[in-house]
Enzyme design. Structure first.
Site, short mmCIF file in Angstrom:
data_model
loop_
_atom_site.label_atom_id
_atom_site.label_comp_id
_atom_site.label_asym_id
_atom_site.label_seq_id
_atom_site.Cartn_x
_atom_site.Cartn_y
_atom_site.Cartn_z
N ARG A 230 0.86 -1.19 0.00
CA ARG A 230 0.00 0.00 0.00
C ARG A 230 0.89 1.23 0.00
O ARG A 230 1.92 1.27 0.69
CB ARG A 230 -0.91 0.03 1.24
CG ARG A 230 -2.09 -0.93 1.20
CD ARG A 230 -3.14 -0.55 0.15
NE ARG A 230 -4.28 -1.46 0.16
CZ ARG A 230 -4.39 -2.57 -0.56
NH1 ARG A 230 -3.41 -2.91 -1.38
NH2 ARG A 230 -5.48 -3.31 -0.50
N GLU A 259 -2.96 7.32 -4.42
CA GLU A 259 -3.15 6.97 -5.84
C GLU A 259 -4.59 7.23 -6.29
O GLU A 259 -4.83 7.61 -7.43
CB GLU A 259 -2.77 5.50 -6.09
CG GLU A 259 -3.65 4.51 -5.35
CD GLU A 259 -3.08 3.10 -5.30
OE1 GLU A 259 -1.90 2.95 -4.97
OE2 GLU A 259 -3.84 2.15 -5.59
N HIS A 298 -1.60 -0.13 -9.70
CA HIS A 298 -2.25 -1.07 -8.77
C HIS A 298 -2.84 -2.28 -9.52
O HIS A 298 -4.04 -2.56 -9.44
CB HIS A 298 -3.33 -0.37 -7.94
CG HIS A 298 -3.57 -1.07 -6.64
ND1 HIS A 298 -3.75 -0.41 -5.47
CD2 HIS A 298 -3.64 -2.39 -6.32
CE1 HIS A 298 -3.94 -1.28 -4.48
NE2 HIS A 298 -3.88 -2.50 -4.99
#
Ligand code: NAI
Length: 330
Positions: A230, A259, A298
């Site tokens: 993360r 993000e 991601h």
């Protein structure tokens, strides 16, 4: 059961409709937010991915909410404390892709070690090898922060490459370290000895900015940082400084701090109240514009096989809850 699914693609909708026959289902491509929550205020269950932030305000608007299934391993986007107080069961998908995320970790490592990130944009007509010398992984030391399901898979792959492995974890499994052949050590020692540092702890108040300015001072000069865990586990400002000062020679990031804000920046840019948000966006852009940073948006979990496992476990989580025997509860 009335189940509202957020952040779903069309093919996922088809799959879920077939597997959850008999339930009332509603599908949203977008994330769950204060804008659309009114549409599901009579539902008993929601299923989300990581961009839906489920906080007290959202929970209050769905008074019958009994079950939240997140189609992810991490659950830091859900206010689990409030859910506990309200008697809402929260389930995750604890293991769908330890190999998937571990493989992506090595995709990031190799794209730096073999200069793939620099080769791709110029490969079409340029056969020059200038500036493309890489380095071997064999014999290098990798430091795995968080030797849980994903971290252990990373360790196994690293052993296949002939790497030395250090691990830092709050819980240690001596048998596994003997059998696989790796050494548990302190975070400080790991940082000072690793050529590649890779993060696999969950994000929570204890791991917030686990790597900050002070920790970067301990890092072996020229090391590489990989983050598929993360973004907020690393202090972005400290990371930028470590790259600028050449403490780190590169970073492979699947996640960065804020993000989700960068994704949404068009909506946020003109609101003067969002100064902190804007600062995060700017820091994110500075980070991503660096030549020695490889970024993926991601997608470490994002393989066909992993997605199928995620959906199937979510279906089973809902089924188990309905039959009175909840599984994969947080
Ligand atoms: P896991 O729970 O199996 O492993 C986490 C390990 O970290 C455990 O061994 C635990 O003891 C250790 N740990 C937790 N807090 C710690 C602390 N404060 N200090 C030291 N050690 C600590 O979790 P798993 O499945 O390996 O996933 C790890 C993380 O990877 C998830 O929480 C998630 O945030 C992230 N992830 C990212 C994905 C992506 O697409 N980029 C996909 C899946 C997971």
């Amino acid at each position: 059961m009335r189940v509202a699914f957020f952040e779903v693609k069309d093919w996922e909708e088809e799959y879920l409709k077939k597997r959850l026959n008999g339930h009332l289902l509603k599908f949203f491509n977008e994330k769950l937010s204060l804008e659309n929550v009114q549409q599901i205020k009579n539902f008993d269950s929601v299923s989300v991915f990581i961009y839906s932030k489920i906080d007290e305000r959202i929970i209050r608007i769905i008074p019958n909410l009994k079950l939240i299934t997140t189609r992810s391993t991490g659950f830091d986007h859900i206010d689990v404390e409030t859910c506990k107080k309200q008697g809402i069961t929260v389930c995750n998908v604890p293991s769908y892709g330890e190999n998937t995320v571990a493989e992506h970790t090595f995709a990031l490592i190799l794209s730096i070690s073999r200069r793939l990130c620099m080769t791709c944009p110029r490969f079409q007509h340029d056969f020059s090898i200038e500036g493309l010398m890489g380095f071997d992984l064999k014999g290098k030391t990798i430091g795995v922060i968080g030797a849980g399901q994903i971290g252990l898979h990373v360790i196994k792959i690293a052993k296949g490459f002939g790497m030395n492995v250090l691990a830092y974890d709050a819980r240690q499994n001596k048998l596994l370290s003997d059998v696989i052949g790796f050494e548990y050590t302190s975070l400080e020692d790991l940082l000072s000895r690793s050529d590649i540092i890779t993060l696999h702890v969950p994000y929570n108040k204890y791991t917030h900015h686990l790597l900050d300015k002070d920790k970067f001072k301990l890092v072996k000069e020229g090391a590489i940082l990989i983050n598929t865990a993360r973004g907020s586990i690393v202090d972005t400002e400290a990371l930028i400084e470590a790259l600028d000062k050449k403490i780190l020679s590169g970073a492979g990031l699947d996640v960065i701090e804020g993000e989700e804000l960068i994704k949404e920046e068009k909506q946020l840019l003109y609101d003067p109240k969002n100064l902190e948000v804007l600062a995060n966006i700017v820091k994110g852009h500075i980070l991503l514009s660096k030549d020695n940073v490889v970024f993926t948006p991601h997608i470490a979990f994002y393989s066909k096989e992993a997605l199928e496992r995620i959906l199937e476990t979510t279906v089973q989580n809902i089924g188990a809850f309905v039959s009175g025997k909840p599984q994969n509860t947080i």
